[in-house]
Design an enzyme around this catalytic site. Sequence first.
Site, PDB file in Angstrom:
ATOM      1  N   HIS A 120     -73.683 -17.326  34.785  1.00  0.00           N
ATOM      2  CA  HIS A 120     -73.350 -17.461  33.370  1.00  0.00           C
ATOM      3  C   HIS A 120     -73.028 -18.939  33.130  1.00  0.00           C
ATOM      4  CE1 HIS A 120     -70.768 -17.087  29.783  1.00  0.00           C
ATOM      5  NE2 HIS A 120     -71.259 -15.874  29.608  1.00  0.00           N
ATOM      6  N   ASP A 197     -66.593 -15.648  40.305  1.00  0.00           N
ATOM      7  CA  ASP A 197     -66.549 -15.327  38.890  1.00  0.00           C
ATOM      8  C   ASP A 197     -66.590 -13.804  38.786  1.00  0.00           C
ATOM      9  OD1 ASP A 197     -67.012 -14.737  36.277  1.00  0.00           O
ATOM     10  OD2 ASP A 197     -68.752 -16.058  36.041  1.00  0.00           O
ATOM     11  N   GLN A 200     -67.576  -9.925  35.242  1.00  0.00           N
ATOM     12  CA  GLN A 200     -68.214  -8.598  35.125  1.00  0.00           C
ATOM     13  C   GLN A 200     -67.766  -7.678  36.256  1.00  0.00           C
ATOM     14  OE1 GLN A 200     -70.017  -7.646  32.552  1.00  0.00           O
ATOM     15  NE2 GLN A 200     -70.226  -9.665  31.599  1.00  0.00           N
ATOM     16  N   LYS A 223     -62.924  -8.246  28.737  1.00  0.00           N
ATOM     17  CA  LYS A 223     -64.025  -7.436  29.269  1.00  0.00           C
ATOM     18  C   LYS A 223     -63.490  -6.232  30.043  1.00  0.00           C
ATOM     19  CE  LYS A 223     -67.195 -11.329  29.738  1.00  0.00           C
ATOM     20  NZ  LYS A 223     -68.179 -11.213  28.657  1.00  0.00           N
ATOM     21  N   CYS A 359     -76.220 -16.201  27.703  1.00  0.00           N
ATOM     22  CA  CYS A 359     -75.461 -17.334  28.263  1.00  0.00           C
ATOM     23  C   CYS A 359     -75.904 -17.637  29.694  1.00  0.00           C
ATOM     24  CB  CYS A 359     -73.958 -17.084  28.230  1.00  0.00           C
ATOM     25  SG  CYS A 359     -73.325 -16.869  26.579  1.00  0.00           S
TER      26      CYS A 359
HETATM   27  C1  PLP Z   1     -70.433 -13.363  34.495  1.00  0.00           C
HETATM   28  C2  PLP Z   1     -69.623 -13.986  33.395  1.00  0.00           C
HETATM   29  N1  PLP Z   1     -68.880 -15.055  33.668  1.00  0.00           N
HETATM   30  C3  PLP Z   1     -68.105 -15.652  32.746  1.00  0.00           C
HETATM   31  C4  PLP Z   1     -68.078 -15.188  31.453  1.00  0.00           C
HETATM   32  C5  PLP Z   1     -67.242 -15.909  30.454  1.00  0.00           C
HETATM   33  O1  PLP Z   1     -66.213 -15.104  29.962  1.00  0.00           O
HETATM   34  P1  PLP Z   1     -65.326 -15.574  28.721  1.00  0.00           P
HETATM   35  O2  PLP Z   1     -66.286 -15.910  27.614  1.00  0.00           O
HETATM   36  O3  PLP Z   1     -64.482 -14.400  28.415  1.00  0.00           O
HETATM   37  O4  PLP Z   1     -64.532 -16.760  29.155  1.00  0.00           O
HETATM   38  C6  PLP Z   1     -68.850 -14.084  31.114  1.00  0.00           C
HETATM   39  C7  PLP Z   1     -68.895 -13.584  29.729  1.00  0.00           C
HETATM   40  O5  PLP Z   1     -69.862 -13.009  29.282  1.00  0.00           O
HETATM   41  C8  PLP Z   1     -69.640 -13.461  32.110  1.00  0.00           C
HETATM   42  O6  PLP Z   1     -70.398 -12.378  31.849  1.00  0.00           O
END
Ligand code: PLP
Length: 401
Positions: A120, A197, A200, A223, A359
């Site tokens: 992401h 990270d 998810q 999430k 993203c």
């Molecule tokens: C795999 C992953 N990492 C990071 C993020 C970023 O999360 P946030 O926008 O809540 O900071 C997301 C959000 O879609 C994600 O799916």
Amino acid sequence: MFQPSPWRADFPAIAALQRQHQTYLDSAATTQKPQALLDALSHYYGHGAANVHRAQHLPGALATQAFETSRDKVAAWLNAADSRQIVFTHGATSALNLLAYGLEHRFETGDEMAISALEHHANLLPWQQLARRRGLRLVVLPLDEHGRIDLEQALQLIGPRTRVLAVSQLSNVLGTWQPLPALLAHARAQGALTVIDGAQGVVHGRHDVQQLGCDFYVFSSHKLYGPEGVGVLYGRTQALELLRHWQFGGEMVQLADYQSASFRPAPLGFEAGTPPIAGVIGLGATLDYLASLDSHAVEAHEASLHQHLLRGLADRDGVRVLGTPQTALASFVIEGVHNADIAHMLTEQGIAVRAGHHCAMPLLKGLGLEGAIRVSLGLYNDSDDLQRFFDALDQGLELLR
Ligand SMILES: Cc1ncc(COP(=O)(O)O)c(C=O)c1O
């Protein structure tokens, strides 16, 4: 056969959305919230808001206690060894930026960082920009045909110059779990710090950070059925000690003079300014709610709906699912039909799915795509939600083809 969700009624927004003829299948973007969270927010604001860690008065003491209890709950959720290993941020993105700035001083020109091809933007851009600031090499670990990091190549690419390995636990586009144990063991042996990270991954199943053996693990509350504006950075104690402070202000300071200051260690040293107090308390209530559920039943429900989703997509002509999704979501494109058109048809019929690059522009580009449609599931979805999606898809395709 109809597969209900035993937890659907715990999420009042699902019924409200249904009254607006909306079927919510975008939980990987953000989730609907349980009544337990709404009650906690209402209780906090209804009984007296106060700032934390500074006021000596009763409302301040109660807010601080509730806030710190949430830290304990997050630590327990991740099986962290100590609550002081939990830093509250404003989301996974801000936690990853904290790491990229906090670790910057540890790099020398020519050092390397490894990420994967499916990250992401939140776990790509902070490292990419750090690489540009410091003249580092950002190594991108390639994927296999299923959408998992190719272990054989990864083990070659992660070497003694690798200072940080930062990878997703579960892909937000491909729905694939990444081979973390082997990757992390290898990175550790090379002397690299490891960042997971978990934005998810944390939503599906329980993950034990001690067992994972990572240095850092990040996720966003929203999430995981919690409120927005709250994120979590877990760090091993020795790893947290390596971080330089990156945001400055109230709360994080020990002593301040006009020309110099000293700062607190983690966690408070990395929580500059007033934190999202209600949100943190709300996350604690959400974790209590989630902990009260039968985790095997949740897992079985999600697995069964996911199979239903994959079968339905496989049954339809021209549908190409990206990678081999293992959990909770599937992204797909349809031969001869533009994504934007499918997305439009689904939206018109009240199906809330995500369309676009998710993203993860470099990943989509690598797959030769401009975008894809993603259906993602939450524990409140039932098989009727999927049926409505498939009916809308069929009707849309009939018109478009
Ligand atoms: C795999 C992953 N990492 C990071 C993020 C970023 O999360 P946030 O926008 O809540 O900071 C997301 C959000 O879609 C994600 O799916």
